[in-house]
Scaffold this active site. Sequence first.
Site, PDB file in Angstrom:
ATOM      1  N   ILE A 151     -86.648  -3.774   0.418  1.00 45.52           N
ATOM      2  CA  ILE A 151     -86.164  -4.285   1.694  1.00 45.52           C
ATOM      3  C   ILE A 151     -87.245  -5.244   2.171  1.00 45.52           C
ATOM      4  O   ILE A 151     -88.425  -4.886   2.228  1.00 45.52           O
ATOM      5  CB  ILE A 151     -85.870  -3.159   2.710  1.00 45.52           C
ATOM      6  N   SER A 152     -86.859  -6.480   2.457  1.00 48.97           N
ATOM      7  CA  SER A 152     -87.849  -7.521   2.745  1.00 48.97           C
ATOM      8  C   SER A 152     -88.650  -7.212   4.008  1.00 48.97           C
ATOM      9  O   SER A 152     -88.198  -6.509   4.909  1.00 48.97           O
ATOM     10  CB  SER A 152     -87.163  -8.883   2.921  1.00 48.97           C
TER      11      SER A 152
END
Length: 213
Positions: free
Chosen positions: A63-64
């Site tokens: 997840i960025s």
Amino acid sequence: MKDTFKHQGLRQQLVAVLKDKGITNTAVLAAIGRIPRHLFMDSSFLDHAYQDKAFPIAADQTISQPYTVAFQTELMQVKRGDKVLEIGTGSGYQTAVLCELGAKVYSIERQQELFKITSRFLPKLGYRAKKLIFGDGYKGLKTEAPFSSIIVTAGAPFVPNPLLAQLEIGGRLVIPVGDKVQTMTLFVRKGPKDFEKTEFGEFRFVPLLEDKN
């Protein structure tokens, strides 16, 4: 699937961090302030959900980092009703940000495990993309083109021509280009064969993979 006052408070702290780092788009900051990022993460990382860091999710993806999500989204200049293509649905967090901004989101994911999880999960939170697709992001989505903007959420060793071709005139492609380290790059379509390119420094992403598994 709880979102508590504590989570909401932590989100506002995260928004303050992003402002300090130079994010100025109020709609983007408000979206990040609303979305329960902790629900997009593995339970073992819940305590870290509102730190400005990337974290592992299923299928060896991440997840960025919230700053990266905000930075890319700000470059897209999304307006309500814009038709947007996302390459790399991942956890669905970036998808949710685009939905919060009122975009009509088409999103492609090539990891089947992630695609299945996110397709079920996003609607439960009330985020309904126009279409979630299991497929090869390098090809874009010709049947729905042209797009107001296209975002690539994985490191691309080169810029796929189909993505440039699927932008409307004035449309924007935001893509991290490079192998081990990527340069965030913006292409604005000025004419049928005319693109303006701007680079925005180095970021690190998981690689964009060709052909679906």
